[in-house]
Motif scaffolding. Structure first.
Motif, PDB file in Angstrom:
ATOM      1  N   ASP A 170       3.319   1.100 -11.244  1.00  0.00           N
ATOM      2  CA  ASP A 170       3.310  -0.248 -10.672  1.00  0.00           C
ATOM      3  C   ASP A 170       2.040  -0.539  -9.878  1.00  0.00           C
ATOM      4  OD1 ASP A 170       6.870  -0.137 -10.032  1.00  0.00           O
ATOM      5  OD2 ASP A 170       5.771  -1.006 -11.731  1.00  0.00           O
ATOM      6  N   TYR A 171       1.242   0.468  -9.630  1.00  0.00           N
ATOM      7  CA  TYR A 171       0.079   0.295  -8.763  1.00  0.00           C
ATOM      8  C   TYR A 171      -1.160  -0.095  -9.563  1.00  0.00           C
ATOM      9  CZ  TYR A 171       2.680   1.771  -4.749  1.00  0.00           C
ATOM     10  OH  TYR A 171       3.590   1.811  -3.734  1.00  0.00           O
ATOM     11  N   ASP A 172      -1.937  -0.989  -8.966  1.00  0.00           N
ATOM     12  CA  ASP A 172      -3.092  -1.553  -9.653  1.00  0.00           C
ATOM     13  C   ASP A 172      -4.384  -0.778  -9.402  1.00  0.00           C
ATOM     14  OD1 ASP A 172      -1.440  -4.275  -8.429  1.00  0.00           O
ATOM     15  OD2 ASP A 172      -1.736  -4.101 -10.597  1.00  0.00           O
ATOM     16  N   TYR A 173      -4.519  -0.270  -8.186  1.00  0.00           N
ATOM     17  CA  TYR A 173      -5.766   0.410  -7.815  1.00  0.00           C
ATOM     18  C   TYR A 173      -5.452   1.696  -7.064  1.00  0.00           C
ATOM     19  CZ  TYR A 173      -7.540  -4.263  -8.773  1.00  0.00           C
ATOM     20  OH  TYR A 173      -7.822  -5.461  -9.372  1.00  0.00           O
ATOM     21  N   MET A 201       0.840  -1.184   0.000  1.00  0.00           N
ATOM     22  CA  MET A 201       0.000   0.000   0.000  1.00  0.00           C
ATOM     23  C   MET A 201       0.883   1.244   0.000  1.00  0.00           C
ATOM     24  SD  MET A 201      -2.998  -1.213  -0.161  1.00  0.00           S
ATOM     25  CE  MET A 201      -3.914   0.321   0.047  1.00  0.00           C
ATOM     26  N   GLY A 202       0.565   2.140  -0.903  1.00  0.00           N
ATOM     27  CA  GLY A 202       1.351   3.357  -1.024  1.00  0.00           C
ATOM     28  C   GLY A 202       0.507   4.606  -0.855  1.00  0.00           C
ATOM     29  N   TRP A 203       1.179   5.664  -0.481  1.00  0.00           N
ATOM     30  CA  TRP A 203       0.572   6.990  -0.453  1.00  0.00           C
ATOM     31  C   TRP A 203       1.329   7.882  -1.433  1.00  0.00           C
ATOM     32  CZ3 TRP A 203      -3.874   8.377   1.877  1.00  0.00           C
ATOM     33  CH2 TRP A 203      -4.361   7.576   2.917  1.00  0.00           C
ATOM     34  N   PHE A 204       0.576   8.620  -2.203  1.00  0.00           N
ATOM     35  CA  PHE A 204       1.119   9.604  -3.132  1.00  0.00           C
ATOM     36  C   PHE A 204       0.410  10.926  -2.878  1.00  0.00           C
ATOM     37  CE2 PHE A 204       3.502   6.917  -6.156  1.00  0.00           C
ATOM     38  CZ  PHE A 204       3.077   5.659  -5.733  1.00  0.00           C
ATOM     39  N   ARG A 205       0.963  12.008  -3.398  1.00  0.00           N
ATOM     40  CA  ARG A 205       0.286  13.295  -3.245  1.00  0.00           C
ATOM     41  C   ARG A 205       0.498  14.155  -4.475  1.00  0.00           C
ATOM     42  NH1 ARG A 205       4.105  16.025   1.483  1.00  0.00           N
ATOM     43  NH2 ARG A 205       5.952  16.409   0.181  1.00  0.00           N
ATOM     44  N   GLN A 206      -0.447  15.062  -4.680  1.00  0.00           N
ATOM     45  CA  GLN A 206      -0.358  15.989  -5.796  1.00  0.00           C
ATOM     46  C   GLN A 206      -0.688  17.385  -5.306  1.00  0.00           C
ATOM     47  OE1 GLN A 206      -2.792  15.060  -9.236  1.00  0.00           O
ATOM     48  NE2 GLN A 206      -1.448  16.258 -10.567  1.00  0.00           N
ATOM     49  N   ALA A 207       0.328  18.228  -5.331  1.00  0.00           N
ATOM     50  CA  ALA A 207       0.150  19.616  -4.934  1.00  0.00           C
ATOM     51  C   ALA A 207      -0.408  20.415  -6.115  1.00  0.00           C
ATOM     52  CB  ALA A 207       1.486  20.201  -4.484  1.00  0.00           C
ATOM     53  N   TYR A 247       1.395  -7.729  -4.507  1.00  0.00           N
ATOM     54  CA  TYR A 247       2.672  -8.366  -4.195  1.00  0.00           C
ATOM     55  C   TYR A 247       3.868  -7.485  -4.584  1.00  0.00           C
ATOM     56  CZ  TYR A 247       0.495 -12.847  -2.992  1.00  0.00           C
ATOM     57  OH  TYR A 247      -0.245 -13.833  -2.393  1.00  0.00           O
ATOM     58  N   GLY A 248       3.665  -6.189  -4.524  1.00  0.00           N
ATOM     59  CA  GLY A 248       4.726  -5.279  -4.932  1.00  0.00           C
ATOM     60  C   GLY A 248       5.345  -4.540  -3.774  1.00  0.00           C
ATOM     61  N   TYR A 249       6.145  -3.562  -4.136  1.00  0.00           N
ATOM     62  CA  TYR A 249       6.791  -2.684  -3.151  1.00  0.00           C
ATOM     63  C   TYR A 249       7.519  -1.625  -3.955  1.00  0.00           C
ATOM     64  CZ  TYR A 249       9.547  -1.129   0.869  1.00  0.00           C
ATOM     65  OH  TYR A 249      10.108  -0.387   1.861  1.00  0.00           O
ATOM     66  N   SER A 250       6.770  -0.604  -4.366  1.00  0.00           N
ATOM     67  CA  SER A 250       7.284   0.312  -5.371  1.00  0.00           C
ATOM     68  C   SER A 250       6.973   1.766  -5.018  1.00  0.00           C
ATOM     69  CB  SER A 250       6.654  -0.015  -6.730  1.00  0.00           C
ATOM     70  OG  SER A 250       6.998   0.943  -7.705  1.00  0.00           O
ATOM     71  N   ARG A 251       7.792   2.653  -5.532  1.00  0.00           N
ATOM     72  CA  ARG A 251       7.542   4.081  -5.415  1.00  0.00           C
ATOM     73  C   ARG A 251       7.066   4.668  -6.743  1.00  0.00           C
ATOM     74  NH1 ARG A 251      12.306   6.221  -2.736  1.00  0.00           N
ATOM     75  NH2 ARG A 251      11.539   8.276  -3.266  1.00  0.00           N
ATOM     76  N   TRP A 309       3.617  -5.653   1.455  1.00  0.00           N
ATOM     77  CA  TRP A 309       2.491  -6.543   1.701  1.00  0.00           C
ATOM     78  C   TRP A 309       2.817  -7.597   2.755  1.00  0.00           C
ATOM     79  CZ3 TRP A 309       3.582 -11.642   0.849  1.00  0.00           C
ATOM     80  CH2 TRP A 309       4.731 -11.900   0.079  1.00  0.00           C
ATOM     81  N   SER A 310       4.096  -7.945   2.914  1.00  0.00           N
ATOM     82  CA  SER A 310       4.464  -9.072   3.764  1.00  0.00           C
ATOM     83  C   SER A 310       4.492  -8.681   5.226  1.00  0.00           C
ATOM     84  CB  SER A 310       5.830  -9.611   3.351  1.00  0.00           C
ATOM     85  OG  SER A 310       6.846  -8.705   3.730  1.00  0.00           O
ATOM     86  N   THR A 311       4.663  -9.677   6.090  1.00  0.00           N
ATOM     87  CA  THR A 311       4.641  -9.445   7.537  1.00  0.00           C
ATOM     88  C   THR A 311       5.852  -8.662   8.018  1.00  0.00           C
ATOM     89  OG1 THR A 311       5.655 -11.605   7.876  1.00  0.00           O
ATOM     90  CG2 THR A 311       3.245 -11.488   7.998  1.00  0.00           C
ATOM     91  N   SER A 312       6.846  -8.469   7.172  1.00  0.00           N
ATOM     92  CA  SER A 312       8.004  -7.674   7.589  1.00  0.00           C
ATOM     93  C   SER A 312       7.638  -6.210   7.823  1.00  0.00           C
ATOM     94  CB  SER A 312       9.107  -7.748   6.532  1.00  0.00           C
ATOM     95  OG  SER A 312       8.735  -7.029   5.354  1.00  0.00           O
TER      96      SER A 312
END
Length: 123
Positions: A109-112, A33-39, A101-105, A52-55
């Motif tokens: 890469d984001y689906d939704y 899960m990611g957060w993005f912003r637009q000024a 199953y990702g981990y991206s900035r 996504w993982s328990t880490s």
């Protein structure tokens, strides 16, 4: 699939806010899960991501490191962004997004994506 962001509002410089993003229609534990912003007048930018993982590994943009904290509660299908020591340059619409199953900035890469919540920091 629905991602519902909430918690935005008007806050003074130095104040705090906690954003929430509730997900439905996905197996939440399988998504980073990611957060993005637009000024205003700017392109959307990466803020933070939690794996996504328990880490619970996280990554932050340099501009928010040490001030923002991303966390998740898989039992509630919710991701949070705790924002402290807010600055005028944090004013933006904040979006949450899900990456299977990702981990991206990177946005691509984001689906939704959620609909965004407005944060305004006044000086």
């Amino acid at each position: 699939v629905q991602l519902q962001a909430s918690g935005g509002g008007l806050v003074q410089v130095g104040g705090s806010l906690r954003l929430s993003c509730s997900a439905s229609g996905i197996t939440f534990s399988r998504y980073a899960m990611g957060w993005f912003r637009q000024a205003p007048g700017k392109e959307r930018e990466f803020v933070a991501v939690i794996i996504w993982s328990t880490s619970r590994t996280t990554t932050y943009a340099d501009s928010v490191k040490g001030r923002f904290t991303i966390s998740r509660d898989n039992a509630k299908n919710t991701v949070y962004l705790q924002m402290t020591n807010l600055k005028p340059e944090d004013t933006a619409v904040y979006y949450c997004a899900a990456d299977h199953y990702g981990y991206s900035r990177y946005e691509s890469d984001y689906d939704y994506w959620g609909q965004g919540t407005l944060v305004t920091v006044s000086s």
